[in-house]
Enzyme design. Structure first.
Site, PDB file in Angstrom:
ATOM      1  N   GLU A   1      -5.248   4.558   6.709  1.00 10.58           N
ATOM      2  CA  GLU A   1      -4.605   5.842   7.025  1.00 10.58           C
ATOM      3  C   GLU A   1      -4.859   6.306   8.450  1.00 10.58           C
ATOM      4  O   GLU A   1      -3.959   6.810   9.116  1.00 10.58           O
ATOM      5  CB  GLU A   1      -5.052   6.921   6.039  1.00 10.58           C
ATOM      6  CG  GLU A   1      -4.310   6.915   4.706  1.00 10.58           C
ATOM      7  CD  GLU A   1      -4.785   5.837   3.763  1.00 10.58           C
ATOM      8  OE1 GLU A   1      -5.764   5.131   4.088  1.00 10.58           O
ATOM      9  OE2 GLU A   1      -4.184   5.687   2.682  1.00 10.58           O
TER      10      GLU A   1
ATOM     11  N   HIS B   1      -8.211  12.945  -6.498  1.00 12.10           N
ATOM     12  CA  HIS B   1      -6.774  12.679  -6.436  1.00 12.10           C
ATOM     13  C   HIS B   1      -5.905  13.873  -6.815  1.00 12.10           C
ATOM     14  O   HIS B   1      -4.734  13.708  -7.155  1.00 12.10           O
ATOM     15  CB  HIS B   1      -6.426  11.498  -7.351  1.00 12.10           C
ATOM     16  CG  HIS B   1      -6.659  10.158  -6.733  1.00 12.10           C
ATOM     17  ND1 HIS B   1      -7.837   9.829  -6.111  1.00 12.10           N
ATOM     18  CD2 HIS B   1      -5.854   9.066  -6.617  1.00 12.10           C
ATOM     19  CE1 HIS B   1      -7.754   8.581  -5.667  1.00 12.10           C
ATOM     20  NE2 HIS B   1      -6.576   8.106  -5.950  1.00 12.10           N
TER      21      HIS B   1
HETATM   22  C1  LIG Z   1      -7.768   5.729   1.243  1.00 12.92           C
HETATM   23  C2  LIG Z   1      -6.805   5.418   0.137  1.00 12.92           C
HETATM   24  N1  LIG Z   1      -5.528   5.092   0.438  1.00 12.92           N
HETATM   25  C3  LIG Z   1      -4.632   4.807  -0.527  1.00 12.92           C
HETATM   26  C4  LIG Z   1      -4.993   4.837  -1.854  1.00 12.92           C
HETATM   27  C5  LIG Z   1      -3.976   4.499  -2.951  1.00 12.92           C
HETATM   28  N2  LIG Z   1      -4.319   3.192  -3.556  1.00 12.92           N
HETATM   29  C6  LIG Z   1      -5.066   3.126  -4.674  1.00 12.92           C
HETATM   30  S1  LIG Z   1      -5.383   1.526  -5.112  1.00 12.92           S
HETATM   31  C7  LIG Z   1      -4.521   0.912  -3.798  1.00 12.92           C
HETATM   32  C8  LIG Z   1      -4.438  -0.580  -3.612  1.00 12.92           C
HETATM   33  C9  LIG Z   1      -5.796  -1.204  -3.456  1.00 12.92           C
HETATM   34  O1  LIG Z   1      -5.684  -2.607  -3.497  1.00 12.92           O
HETATM   35  P1  LIG Z   1      -6.975  -3.535  -3.507  1.00 12.92           P
HETATM   36  O2  LIG Z   1      -7.989  -2.971  -2.553  1.00 12.92           O
HETATM   37  O3  LIG Z   1      -6.549  -4.939  -3.268  1.00 12.92           O
HETATM   38  O4  LIG Z   1      -7.604  -3.373  -4.965  1.00 12.92           O
HETATM   39  P2  LIG Z   1      -6.912  -3.823  -6.352  1.00 12.92           P
HETATM   40  O5  LIG Z   1      -6.100  -2.643  -6.819  1.00 12.92           O
HETATM   41  O6  LIG Z   1      -6.084  -5.043  -6.089  1.00 12.92           O
HETATM   42  O7  LIG Z   1      -8.044  -4.088  -7.291  1.00 12.92           O
HETATM   43  C10 LIG Z   1      -3.985   1.949  -3.039  1.00 12.92           C
HETATM   44  C11 LIG Z   1      -3.158   1.768  -1.830  1.00 12.92           C
HETATM   45  C12 LIG Z   1      -6.333   5.207  -2.146  1.00 12.92           C
HETATM   46  N3  LIG Z   1      -6.760   5.309  -3.429  1.00 12.92           N
HETATM   47  N4  LIG Z   1      -7.207   5.466  -1.146  1.00 12.92           N
END
Ligand SMILES: Cc1ncc(C[n+]2csc(CCOP(=O)(O)OP(=O)(O)O)c2C)c(N)n1
Ligand SMILES: Cc1ncc(C[n+]2csc(CCOP(=O)(O)OP(=O)(O)O)c2C)c(N)n1
Ligand SMILES: [Mg+2]
Ligand SMILES: [Mg+2]
Lengths: 345, 327, 345, 327
Positions: free
Chosen positions: B60, B129
């Site tokens: 971000e 959230h």
């Molecule tokens: C700082 C932040 N930005 C965006 C989000 C929204 N978000 C939640 S999970 C996610 C994807 C994360 O992917 P990864 O790190 O590969 O973990 P996985 O879900 O594959 O286990 C996003 C963009 C968040 N929770 N926190």
């Protein structure tokens, strides 16, 4: 793993002065001297209480501003941190307006709004002067994004200190620049310390160029006391950015002669006077003048004349600054919001 | 008048502005290939291509800063935060680089950028959230803060935001994306700083915005109407600039004020409204200003606790009864 | 540059089951099956509207939770992101309390406060369940800091997704952990996607293990579908952390069977059904059961019995959850501040 | 009673608590080898060693998060921000991980941590380095916010903060570090939520805290005294919890209130105080509450503009005249 610059050694007749015209070489010397003298004057005025706030001087790093800016055209962009006087002057910001800014006058480069840490000039594509460590790194990627968006042949040079490589925005900005292939050159001015903290006490890798490996970004280590080396490395990186939109990371090794800011003593807390003195033996101005002397491009006499010429520029800048009025009270309310059509209708 | 959802209204605003001005682009997580986490950018990648609809990694600060840098040299970025909660990791970029650039640069560089995405609580998303953060951003001079409560305002205000030469914090509501409303045919914009009277009334003024305006304040006003109490219900639409005169005018008429906001009480937007009203129309107030806010706790996951924590029709009616000194 | 685990191949008789006792191997299978069934049940209950909010399932990644937790003692610490059911259950959090949490009941593991994304247990040294991507990475370094501060022989395992490696806190946390030599193991559960974004679209280096180079941190790439490989790698890293306080970065390659969260379809937007199906051929439970079968440690009959046993645990958990009361209204005001002596006097 | 500077008082508090509880440690930029950017930690490295006085790289999110993690497992970190301006890059760690941990974990993990450093404007540091951010942090339930105005309070409150089992935002003032005051002999603490009456008076209540209390409000009160106006000057000392009863009690007596704060006006702490007072002692107010705040602009570098932007004795006297309806 850090490759070294090759553009000139290959594509140009190699000479200690890179076959550059005499005028250019003399201009370089003048530029570096201007920065040196400007900073010395700033220190003096700060001591006299005529400059307020934080004031971070560039002494010792002049080869970086001159070698880097020389590699650019007027259309290219420059952005840096709060240690910005050297790059601003070399980029062509008026010494008068810069000095007036330090003295907080309405004729200052930002009308007395930004001060020492926030030099800006739209006319010169000089995008600041930023005081939050690392905060400007994503901005540079954004400028490069705009260049690519418009399909322009330009580059954005982004300068930072060694300490800035440890903050999160370094990681986010370099990953995005490499992932999206943005025409930006990230330049670490490694002067060995972030305030009082040495590189080995702040970074898990003492060889900062290793940080480029996490982004598969081309990385070059450069001698920051030699303006020719800086010019070669930045020229290659800028050329590459313009022709392929690929970013480069440069670790330019240099040294800060003064304390971190005016409140920080030159030596004592975290480095010895001996260290500072021995580093000064490799002074970027002497390195340049020695080459130019041995190449018979200048002589002692020239140096004396140059000294006088620069001194005059500085004196005029100070006089201009001293005589300029402080910003009018109503200035306080300007530049908070830009009036827009949207609001007027 | 076409009837569209809030989602569609926002989509139209971005689509129309992208057609009108090629400097406009959208960047954020999942905005392109995924068509948006909440589908606000549905189809935009197909129409405008990857140059102008840009997916980002989870960074971000990085992509907010990229938007700011691009704006400094003349582009007009729309930066989508998947939700405003995630803007907290980019907080410095927004409140320092975006908000202060024009001032710090002495007018050299302005930052025409829109930060947008859903704010506030949805359903059972728990403490990190579910935050309503408007008071944080409205605290900073240099930022404008916009919070539409219906599709018509959302479209007109987002188009104005995109054309604005300053950084705009544009806060939507996930729970309203599907809610429909009429919008005018064709091109229109809505200026900032001009509030809206949702219900005309004479007994009490209620000021509210965004989701709680529609989901709570409007319902409360209707119930109160059946009860013979006429509410002057005001939607400021933009928090900064705030349409103070509209609020003062209403209070001069009703002599009573209740503010309904989703955020926490301490130093919230409602505190500022309460202060300005007390200060500017002091002699017209027949009762202390009442505020209905979220309870002063992190929002829990459990639905029953979430409901208990957020503003409700019942809480608003109680507040109105208070300012009317009714039992 | 990613070295591979060696502790076992060197220091122990190498065998497909690493010479582990039968009981342990069967327990591993049961653990993985419990996670698989728990998630399937959660998906079902979510579909019935009994679970609210976001719900990120662990299906496909079970070898990581079992292989990792098996390498720990009860004194060690575990911290992860919002995709936390698998690690929580394997760490020994009561399935009843976990299911009750999903159903937002007062008997839940956090009394209905945290929900699916925020499982916590002080008793099990399970430090969450964190929903801001990357936000928990510095916390893990802090836990390791405390271990070293007290001179304890413990380790903190910190799990994250591949997407989390692109955010600034990854850089700050890993630099600090390496610089200060903290006993933490950073484990990337690389399931190829962050929500709908593939690794190659989010990271400048597709080989995530390269990110360790920027910190001179020992980095190992691990097959996350093979519980033995995970166990070996995590055991070595944990051992190293406890004996030398040195951190390790593990990139464990795995795959997410379900959508990112319940609202995300399994395939379509960003990956094909074919891709998902072919990945499933390498299912971690089958990988384990096949080895155990060929080693004559279990047979089909055992699998059927295990299935029943696990099903019973799940059914009891659901029943417990269904019958538990929702949190009382006054619970809303608890756990906001901890009453402290300081305030009472 | 010994006379010490604010710097020394803070130093003593940390030193005494480190002696009392080995779980206490200090971490931040330049706190150890450099003896602190503003020398508050002078000599602590020498006395306590590098294990407990820890220099960090420039990574505020990282070391703030390290403090939070360490606190979750039982240590008691003091995290120094060189100035609070830099906390903005660690904002998420403070307002999410620290503030919400106890609640999100259902009581499993509390976070006994102190975030401290100087806040507000110093001299000509310009927009990003001059921010008074108390209203941002006070907005979040789960955090406590402390702002001492003198050495005695600073020492007693910092010791209380270090012993508190919750995250505490402790905001000092660079410009007061050298200012001296008497402190009690030996061990003492000062509880949170208990304000202080700095001057007893009957005509008007002034509420102020930290630097502007000493540099502006006290001077204004003295000038007003010469002018025959007696000011009841209140220092809440802690912003959250706030000693509401003390403020209400004073307003019941004076019927007039002026709030003097360094921060920006919109949704500032003063707005909350104004609202609470109007709401709780409405009938006692003989005039609308007046606020003196920083002008609603980013603070410029130029000294004359900086002075013009910040609260001043003159602005406070004008505000007092207003609530007293004097010319
Ligand atoms: C700082 C932040 N930005 C965006 C989000 C929204 N978000 C939640 S999970 C996610 C994807 C994360 O992917 P990864 O790190 O590969 O973990 P996985 O879900 O594959 O286990 C996003 C963009 C968040 N929770 N926190
Ligand atoms: C986010 C942030 N943290 C801390 C500071 C305070 N600070 C200003 S400069 C500086 C040192 C920076 O060192 P380096 O990056 O090496 O640049 P140099 O001063 O050597 O040119 C620090 C810690 C800041 N401005 N921003
Ligand atoms: Mg440096
Ligand atoms: Mg992933």
């Amino acid at each position: 793993m850090a490759q070294s610059a090759t553009l000139f050694s290959t594509s140009k007749k190699e000479s200690r002065t890179l076959g550059l015209p005499k005028g250019t070489l003399l201009k370089w010397y003048d530029e570096m001297l201007l920065v040196r003298r400007f900073e010395e004057k700033a220190a003096q005025l700060y001591g006299m209480g005529k400059i307020g706030g934080f004031c971070h001087l560039y002494n010792g790093q002049e080869a970086i501003s001159t070698g880097s800016i020389a590699a650019l055209t007027a259309d290219d962009y420059v952005i840096t941190a709060y240690r910005d006087h050297g790059l601003a002057l070399t980029r062509g910001l008026d010494p008068k307006a810069c000095m007036a800014e330090l003295l907080a006058k309405s004729t200052g480069i930002t009308k007395g709004k930004g001060g020492s840490m926030h030099f800006f000039s739209k006319a010169k594509n000089f995008l600041g002067g930023h005081a939050i460590v690392g905060g400007h790194l994503p901005l540079a990627a954004g400028v490069a994004f705009a260049i690519k968006y418009r399909g322009e042949k330009k580059v954005c040079l982004c300068f930072m200190g060694d300490g800035a490589t440890n903050i999160g925005e370094f990681h986010e900005a370099l990953n995005l620049a490499a992932l999206w292939k943005l025409p930006v050159v990230y330049i670490i001015e490694n002067n060995k310390y972030s305030m009082g903290t040495s590189v080995e006490r702040s970074s898990a890798v003492e060889d900062l160029s290793k940080k480029g490996l996490a982004y598969d970004m081309r990385t070059v280590v450069v001698d920051g006391m030699n303006v020719f080396e800086v010019y070669k490395a930045v020229s290659e990186a800028a050329e590459r950015a313009k022709s392929t939109y690929e970013p480069t990371l440069l670790e330019i090794r240099t040294y800060r002669y003064r304390g971190h800011s005016m409140s920080d003593p030159i030596a004592g807390h975290y480095r010895t006077k001996e260290e500072v003195d021995s580093e000064k033996k490799n002074d970027p101005l002497s390195v340049l003048s020695d080459v130019l002397k041995s190449e018979k491009i200048l002589n002692e006499e020239y140096l004396e004349i140059a000294d006088k010429r620069i001194k005059k520029i500085i004196d005029e800048a100070v006089e201009f600054a001293e005589q300029s009025p402080e910003p009018p009270p109503e200035e306080l309310y300007n530049d908070v919001y830009m009036p827009t059509k949207a609001e007027k209708d | 008048m076409p009837t569209v959802s809030l989602r569609e209204a926002l989509h139209q605003a971005m689509d129309e502005e992208m057609a009108r001005d090629e400097r406009v682009f959208l960047v954020g997580e999942e905005v392109a290939q995924y068509n948006g986490a909440y589908k606000v950018s549905q189809g935009l990648l197909q129409k405008w291509g990857p140059k102008r609809i840009v997916d980002t990694p989870i960074a971000e600060s990085g992509f907010a800063g990229i938007g700011i840098g691009a704006a400094m040299v003349g582009l007009r970025p729309i930066v989508e935060f998947m939700t405003w909660n995630f803007s907290l990791v980019a907080f410095d970029q927004i409140v320092n680089n975006a908000a202060k650039m024009l001032s710090m640069s002495g007018g050299n560089f302005n930052v025409p950028i829109v930060f947008r995405g859903p704010g506030g609580a949805a359903h059972s998303l728990a403490a990190t959230h579910s935050q309503a953060l408007e008071s944080l951003y409205a605290h900073f001079p240099g930022l404008k803060v916009v919070m539409p409560s219906n599709p018509k305002d959302a479209k007109g205000l987002l188009k104005t935001a995109i054309r604005d030469d300053n950084p705009v914090v544009f806060i939507e509501s996930e729970m309203m994306y599907g809610e429909k409303g009429d919008i005018p045919e064709g091109e229109y914009t809505i200026p900032f700083g001009v509030g809206n009277v949702i219900r005309e009334g004479s007994d009490v003024t209620i000021v509210s915005w965004s989701k709680v305006l529609q989901h709570v304040a409007v319902k409360a006003a209707d119930q109160l109407a059946n009860d013979g109490i006429s509410v002057d219900l005001i939607d400021p639409r933009t928090i900064r600039p705030m349409d103070w005169e509209l609020i003062f005018e209403s209070v001069r008429k009703t002599n009573r004020l209740v503010i309904v906001e989703e955020g926490w009480p301490f130093a919230g937007v409602g505190a500022q409204i309460s202060h300005e009203v007390s200060k500017n129309v002091f002699d017209y107030l027949d009762a202390p200003v009442e505020r209905v806010t979220q309870e002063d706790v992190p929002l829990p996951y459990a639905h029953n606790l979430e409901v208990a924590s957020l503003p409700s029709v019942e809480k608003v009616i109680n507040a109105v009864n208070k300012v009317l000194y009714r039992e």
